[in-house]
Design an enzyme around this catalytic site. Sequence first.
Site, short mmCIF file in Angstrom:
data_model
loop_
_atom_site.label_atom_id
_atom_site.label_comp_id
_atom_site.label_asym_id
_atom_site.label_seq_id
_atom_site.Cartn_x
_atom_site.Cartn_y
_atom_site.Cartn_z
N LYS A 52 0.85 -1.21 0.00
CA LYS A 52 0.00 0.00 0.00
C LYS A 52 0.87 1.24 0.00
O LYS A 52 0.62 2.21 -0.72
CB LYS A 52 -0.94 -0.02 1.22
N GLN A 96 -4.42 -1.86 9.85
CA GLN A 96 -4.30 -3.19 9.23
C GLN A 96 -4.87 -4.28 10.14
O GLN A 96 -4.57 -4.33 11.33
CB GLN A 96 -2.83 -3.47 8.90
N ASP A 119 -11.36 2.40 4.44
CA ASP A 119 -11.69 0.97 4.37
C ASP A 119 -13.21 0.77 4.37
O ASP A 119 -13.68 -0.32 4.06
CB ASP A 119 -11.11 0.26 5.61
#
Length: 292
Positions: A52, A96, A119
Amino acid sequence: MPKLIDGRAIAQKVYAELQDEIASLKLRGLTPGLAVVLVGDDPASRAYVRAKDKMCRELGLHSVKLELPATTTQEELLARVNELNRDEKIHGILVQSPPPPQIDESAIIRGLDPRKDVDGFHPLNVAKLALDDDTGFVPCTPLGCLRLLRETGITLSGANVVVLGRSMIVGKPMALLLMRKGIDTTVTVVHSRTKNIPEICRRADVIIAAIGRPHFVRTEFVREGATVIDVGINRIEDAGSERGYKLVGDVEFEGASKVAGAITPVPGGVGPMTIAMLMSNTIKACRQISEL
Ligand code: NAP
């Protein structure tokens, strides 16, 4: 042979589109910024975070990689999230998954500024998805699957889609997205308690498999000409490989590809699209926070 849906090539197309948008934001003095927070040292999570960060840099985005020790407490993590919430250079924040066991992941998600929740896991963004409110963030993997489907050129309106799996990361948001007005598919969601899964799948124009069971969807699940999107990433033993394992999807590719009209490979299908959609969501967050 079915059409192979090339996620890597489609992700590159997305990046080319995003580059124009980034350039126009930069002309206004804005650089979209993404912060990725990793707690602990899980090797797979570390690899995702690296990928990422690398993509942010390639696109010229501002990227912050925050690596915290596995012993980080809930309070410490919340404090860091709050700092990022207040940081004007950061438009997107991602913590994460999975965090270590002492961390209450849902409390951390609720602690995110929903305007920076790229997200799409914050309850406000889940609600916005259900309410067809385009200002919300849709989780990256379902968003990537939708883009793959659009790229195949099949008619989605009125299509019968079977989604395998009902997780908050993939299955449930996928179903909500596909039943939106304007997309208009008819969605069936199956899960571990569903009876007759092969029979239900055989009625589908589109199968989206997201259950984390290697090779679950086989030839007999797939109607002739159906489109198959394989979200699964599973490690299976492979004595022939140097690593001792290989990655396979939830679909038994060899068999399913004999009958499918179009199908994604694993790797190289949904995976690259997830990162592309994260970049896209970060740019959207920058635009929205800056009221553009
Ligand atoms: P998850 O949270 O474990 O959810 C799995 C879902 O599949 C659950 O709803 C479960 O049903 C259902 N299920 C499990 N076994 C089943 C069976 N035998 N028959 C029918 N349904 C079954 O998994 P996830 O996070 O959604 O991930 C699913 C897969 O996608 C994994 O392989 C993961 O690695 C992969 N993934 C890939 C990406 C990407 O970027 N490509 C992103 C995210 C996830 P119940 O609800 O009844 O338990």
